[in-house]
Design a protein around this motif. Structure first.
Motif, PDB file in Angstrom:
ATOM      1  N   GLU A 122      36.790  15.542  52.377  1.00 46.51           N
ATOM      2  CA  GLU A 122      37.366  16.816  51.952  1.00 46.51           C
ATOM      3  C   GLU A 122      36.269  17.871  51.935  1.00 46.51           C
ATOM      4  O   GLU A 122      35.122  17.585  51.560  1.00 46.51           O
ATOM      5  CB  GLU A 122      38.010  16.692  50.568  1.00 46.51           C
ATOM      6  CG  GLU A 122      39.196  15.731  50.538  1.00 46.51           C
ATOM      7  CD  GLU A 122      39.825  15.628  49.160  1.00 46.51           C
ATOM      8  OE1 GLU A 122      39.228  16.168  48.193  1.00 46.51           O
ATOM      9  OE2 GLU A 122      40.893  15.017  49.041  1.00 46.51           O
ATOM     10  N   GLU A 124      34.951  21.799  50.785  1.00 48.68           N
ATOM     11  CA  GLU A 124      35.127  22.887  49.819  1.00 48.68           C
ATOM     12  C   GLU A 124      34.135  24.008  50.139  1.00 48.68           C
ATOM     13  O   GLU A 124      32.950  23.744  50.410  1.00 48.68           O
ATOM     14  CB  GLU A 124      34.887  22.387  48.395  1.00 48.68           C
ATOM     15  CG  GLU A 124      35.072  23.447  47.321  1.00 48.68           C
ATOM     16  CD  GLU A 124      34.811  22.906  45.921  1.00 48.68           C
ATOM     17  OE1 GLU A 124      34.504  23.724  45.029  1.00 48.68           O
ATOM     18  OE2 GLU A 124      34.895  21.677  45.717  1.00 48.68           O
ATOM     19  N   ASP A 125      34.606  25.246  50.111  1.00 49.15           N
ATOM     20  CA  ASP A 125      33.735  26.390  50.356  1.00 49.15           C
ATOM     21  C   ASP A 125      32.872  26.676  49.133  1.00 49.15           C
ATOM     22  O   ASP A 125      33.293  26.486  47.992  1.00 49.15           O
ATOM     23  CB  ASP A 125      34.561  27.644  50.670  1.00 49.15           C
ATOM     24  CG  ASP A 125      35.265  27.558  52.010  1.00 49.15           C
ATOM     25  OD1 ASP A 125      34.774  26.831  52.892  1.00 49.15           O
ATOM     26  OD2 ASP A 125      36.312  28.215  52.171  1.00 49.15           O
ATOM     27  N   LYS A 138      28.855  24.937  52.153  1.00 51.00           N
ATOM     28  CA  LYS A 138      29.967  23.990  52.152  1.00 51.00           C
ATOM     29  C   LYS A 138      29.607  22.756  51.337  1.00 51.00           C
ATOM     30  O   LYS A 138      28.468  22.289  51.339  1.00 51.00           O
ATOM     31  CB  LYS A 138      30.300  23.542  53.575  1.00 51.00           C
ATOM     32  CG  LYS A 138      30.752  24.644  54.518  1.00 51.00           C
ATOM     33  CD  LYS A 138      32.159  25.123  54.224  1.00 51.00           C
ATOM     34  CE  LYS A 138      32.591  26.170  55.254  1.00 51.00           C
ATOM     35  NZ  LYS A 138      33.975  26.656  54.984  1.00 51.00           N
ATOM     36  N   TYR A 141      33.007  16.111  50.400  1.00 51.39           N
ATOM     37  CA  TYR A 141      33.222  14.959  49.526  1.00 51.39           C
ATOM     38  C   TYR A 141      33.666  13.772  50.372  1.00 51.39           C
ATOM     39  O   TYR A 141      34.639  13.865  51.129  1.00 51.39           O
ATOM     40  CB  TYR A 141      34.290  15.266  48.480  1.00 51.39           C
ATOM     41  CG  TYR A 141      33.966  16.447  47.592  1.00 51.39           C
ATOM     42  CD1 TYR A 141      33.173  16.301  46.461  1.00 51.39           C
ATOM     43  CD2 TYR A 141      34.466  17.722  47.879  1.00 51.39           C
ATOM     44  CE1 TYR A 141      32.879  17.386  45.645  1.00 51.39           C
ATOM     45  CE2 TYR A 141      34.178  18.807  47.070  1.00 51.39           C
ATOM     46  CZ  TYR A 141      33.389  18.634  45.951  1.00 51.39           C
ATOM     47  OH  TYR A 141      33.102  19.710  45.157  1.00 51.39           O
ATOM     48  N   LYS A 309      30.114  19.944  39.674  1.00 51.29           N
ATOM     49  CA  LYS A 309      31.070  19.176  40.482  1.00 51.29           C
ATOM     50  C   LYS A 309      31.132  17.709  40.083  1.00 51.29           C
ATOM     51  O   LYS A 309      31.809  16.912  40.725  1.00 51.29           O
ATOM     52  CB  LYS A 309      30.721  19.294  41.966  1.00 51.29           C
ATOM     53  CG  LYS A 309      30.733  20.733  42.498  1.00 51.29           C
ATOM     54  CD  LYS A 309      32.099  21.372  42.341  1.00 51.29           C
ATOM     55  CE  LYS A 309      32.103  22.808  42.868  1.00 51.29           C
ATOM     56  NZ  LYS A 309      33.435  23.462  42.708  1.00 51.29           N
TER      57      LYS A 309
END
Length: 352
Positions: A122, A124-125, A138, A141, A309
């Motif tokens: 996955e 994420e920005d 970026k 994951y 995160k």
């Protein structure tokens, strides 16, 4: 007659005052005065305010992590402060972790109604404005840590591989750069990595664990460890793949930059690799050196972001113009390298 002569002299004076040459002289004088005042104001800010001191520390820290470290003294920081910055770079805090400490922490179970199959990868920005600077990048994951491998160049000539060459060879879903390499003038060919290299359980290259570099490895069962371990110790601990760089960012859930200002390492393009408590591996790449797009991040920025995160183990990879991330063979970050495909590299962390 006298009146006529007086008028004539007056008109000549006016013409001289209004001549292009006179106007140009006045403009040059005004410009010089403006820049002198500007330089005075800048000097007062840089050397007379706390913000100015912080800016000079930031500039010095950035220079110290580039090929232009010899310019750092020209920030005119006190010698004690410059030595402090150099000491933080050359002697980062090093803490050993173990696979159990890294990932075997209690994880809150998700309600059954919210459970769903997890994607392997996955994206994420990252888009953060810190006020005085900003950066983009970026996060990737990877839900199955056993799918993460260190891939190494097998070329027989004088260079390493580009990230897209690694990705094509291994059919990698995701990939980021890993080790540093000899690069005296910014044109290194990425043939040989610095530090330890372990690939598929085999020691390809060892290193001195007393150096300021630390190892980051992934075991056969997908657990990440980092610390001051020798190559032999890592293999004995069940590590399948490993490399080394510095600094460590998060160890045993502790953010090693939580109490630091972040100026020592400056703001640069960054790459980091970490693992969450549930085993998820996290790749992070921050773009930098590109005004209008992304200035770059400090090590503290990277550590803080990964901590937010849920990452409990993390270490910095090589940064600068080496920092780059690909997804399905395409670059999803913007390299600061003049060549859009990035740099030649000795190895990389790949998902396949």
């Amino acid at each position: 007659m006298e009146t006529t002569l007086s008028r004539t002299r007056t008109m000549k004076k006016r013409r001289r005052r209004n001549s292009p040459l006179t106007l140009l002289k006045h403009m040059l004088l005004a410009t010089m005065l403006f820049f002198l005042l500007l330089m005075l104001a800048a000097a007062i800010f840089l050397f007379g305010t706390q913000k100015g001191m912080e800016l000079r520390e930031w500039i010095a820290g950035t220079l110290l992590t580039t090929q232009h470290d010899y310019l750092a003294p020209f920030t005119f920081l006190p010698k004690a402060k410059l030595d402090e910055l150099k000491n933080e770079l050359n002697h980062p805090v090093i803490i050993n972790t173990t696979p159990a400490e890294a990932v075997d922490k209690p994880v809150e179970p998700m309600p059954a109604a919210e459970e769903k199959p997890r994607e392997l990868v996955e994206i994420e920005d990252v888009n953060i404005d810190k006020g005085s600077y900003y950066f983009k990048g970026k996060l990737m994951y990877i839900s199955d840590p056993q799918r993460v491998h260190l891939v190494v160049t097998e070329r027989t000539d004088d260079r390493g591989d580009l990230l897209d060459e690694f990705a094509k060879k291994y059919n990698a879903i995701g990939i980021v750069n890993a080790s540093g390499f000899y690069d005296p003038d910014g044109y290194g060919r990425g043939k040989s990595a610095f530090g330890v290299v372990i690939h598929d359980g085999k020691i390809l290259q060892s290193y001195n664990p007393r150096s300021n570099q630390t190892a980051l490895g992934i075991t056969y069962d997908g657990k990440m460890i980092t610390g001051n371990y020798s190559a032999e110790e890592l293999v004995a601990m069940g590590v399948r793949d490993a490399m080394s760089f510095s600094p460590q960012l998060i160890v045993n859930g502790k953010n090693l930059f939580a109490d630091k200002a972040g100026t020592a390492w400056g703001n640069q393009p960054r790459t980091a690799v970490g693992q969450k408590a549930d085993g998820t591996v996290v790749f992070l790449v921050i773009d930098g050196r590109q005004p209008g797009h992304s200035i770059g991040a400090s090590m503290k920025d990277v550590a803080d972001l990964l901590e937010q995160k849920g990452v409990v183990t993390a270490m910095a990879m090589d940064g600068g113009s080496s920092s780059m991330m690909l997804h399905n063979g395409e670059a999803i970050t913007k390299t600061s390298c003049p060549y859009y495909r990035g740099r030649y590299l000795p190895n990389a962390w790949a998902v396949y």
